[in-house]
Design a protein around this motif. Structure first.
Motif, mmCIF file in Angstrom:
data_model
loop_
_atom_site.group_PDB
_atom_site.id
_atom_site.type_symbol
_atom_site.label_atom_id
_atom_site.label_comp_id
_atom_site.label_asym_id
_atom_site.label_seq_id
_atom_site.Cartn_x
_atom_site.Cartn_y
_atom_site.Cartn_z
ATOM 1 N N VAL A 168 0.852 -1.190 0.000
ATOM 2 C CA VAL A 168 0.000 0.000 0.000
ATOM 3 C C VAL A 168 0.890 1.243 0.000
ATOM 4 O O VAL A 168 0.619 2.214 -0.719
ATOM 5 N N LEU A 169 1.967 1.190 0.772
ATOM 6 C CA LEU A 169 2.934 2.296 0.831
ATOM 7 C C LEU A 169 4.289 1.747 1.281
ATOM 8 O O LEU A 169 4.346 0.833 2.094
ATOM 9 N N LEU A 187 2.858 4.338 -4.431
ATOM 10 C CA LEU A 187 1.821 5.384 -4.535
ATOM 11 C C LEU A 187 0.699 4.950 -5.472
ATOM 12 O O LEU A 187 -0.376 5.528 -5.486
ATOM 13 N N PRO A 222 -0.372 10.560 -4.772
ATOM 14 C CA PRO A 222 -0.909 9.197 -4.653
ATOM 15 C C PRO A 222 -2.116 9.004 -5.566
ATOM 16 O O PRO A 222 -2.784 9.975 -5.927
ATOM 17 N N ARG A 233 -3.964 7.046 1.225
ATOM 18 C CA ARG A 233 -2.492 7.115 1.148
ATOM 19 C C ARG A 233 -1.998 8.471 1.664
ATOM 20 O O ARG A 233 -1.005 8.541 2.368
ATOM 21 N N LEU A 237 0.495 8.301 4.878
ATOM 22 C CA LEU A 237 1.907 8.488 4.549
ATOM 23 C C LEU A 237 2.692 9.304 5.593
ATOM 24 O O LEU A 237 3.791 8.891 5.985
#
Ligand SMILES: Cc1cc2nc3c(=O)[nH]c(=O)nc-3n(C[C@H](O)[C@H](O)[C@H](O)COP(=O)(O)OP(=O)(O)OC[C@H]3O[C@@H](n4cnc5c(N)ncnc54)[C@H](O)[C@@H]3O)c2cc1C
Length: 258
Positions: A168-169, A187, A222, A233, A237
């Motif tokens: 996901v990140l 991203l 993102p 995101r 983040l």
């Protein structure tokens, strides 16, 4: 199918890359061929080309066909953490060159470390900063990566529990001689990793970690995909960046740097 037995022969067979499909570990290419989604005209198999060596030193020189498992054994953080992808079988087969080409987990670590990519293709041999290379990797054969060793580093990822998905990140941070460098990946599926200069400037100006980490949203764009929305995101983040920077602070404190 071409199976060169040296780097020189691989470069010659690759030419300008037109009409040729590179097969390294095959973890991406082989399923595509098996399921009829890719019908390569000519295949360049890298397994015997001597591109799988790793030279250890102040700068790590990693062959384009070295596996992620071999890299994880010798690389400094954040690169070792990125190379330890959750799927063991894939880690032992997947290569560094394939990972860089498909926007894999190594990218943010390589960006944070200021790595360079040596490649062949139209116009001959080239050495590019990794950020430039991943912005337009097509038509190049990855020969090796040059990775300067940092003073310290950390790699953090948020993933779905099932290991067979992209993250996901991802966040990579590295303390280098000129300060702390931060890069972000995941991203969107296969989106190239990006550096985070706003975070780096805030840190250099003495901002506390959590405040500097908030600046990451100025550096990224993102996207929505099947794993997470752009909105999510953007919210998650700064938290992940702050955690990675706090990890770096802990390492600095433990090793007496701060
Ligand atoms: C079950 C599963 C789990 C996975 N989990 C992860 C994960 O957690 N993290 C992650 O980052 N990736 C993951 N992957 C994706 C993939 O395995 C890795 O990114 C791997 O490093 C790709 O390398 P490869 O050698 O297998 O590539 P290949 O399949 O051989 O090639 C992939 C692409 O790169 C090109 N290529 C390969 N080598 C070169 C080179 N030297 N120069 C130029 N082009 C080249 C090929 O032509 C092709 O387009 C996973 C894949 C699977 C199947």
């Amino acid at each position: 199918m071409v199976v060169p037995s040296s780097a020189t022969a691989a470069i010659a067979a690759f030419g300008d890359g037109a009409g040729i499909t590179v097969l390294a570990g095959g973890t991406v290419v082989t399923p595509l061929v098996t399921h009829g989604a890719l019908w390569p005209h000519r295949v360049l198999v890298l397994r015997a080309a001597g591109l799988d060596g790793i030279e250890d030193g102040a700068t790590l020189v990693v062959g384009g066909a070295a596996t992620l498992a071999a890299l994880a054994e010798v690389a400094p953080e954040p690169l070792a953490g990125a190379a330890r992808i959750p799927d063991y079988e894939i880690r032992g087969q997947a290569t560094v060159g394939g990972n860089v080409m498909i926007g894999g987990d190594l990218q943010p670590a390589l960006v944070a470390l200021g790595a360079r990519v040596r490649s062949a293709g139209a116009g001959g041999l080239r050495v590019d900063p990794v950020e430039d290379f991943i912005a337009a990797p097509w038509g190049r054969l990855v020969l090796s990566l040059e990775v300067p060793r940092p003073q310290a580093g950390a790699f953090l990822q948020q993933r779905r529990r099932h290991s067979h998905t992209h993250p996901v990140l991802s966040v990579a941070v590295a303390r280098r001689a000129d300060g702390v460098h931060v890069a972000v990946g995941g991203l969107a599926e296969r989106a190239p990793a990006v550096a985070c200069p706003s975070v780096e400037r805030a840190l250099a100006a003495g901002a506390p970690v959590r405040e500097a980490a908030e600046r990451v949203v100025e550096d990224v764009q993102p996207q929505d995909d099947s794993l997470a929305s752009a909105w999510y995101r953007r919210r998650a983040l700064p938290v992940l960046v702050a955690r990675a920077l706090e990890r770096l602070e802990q390492l600095d404190a433990a090793e007496g740097r701060r």
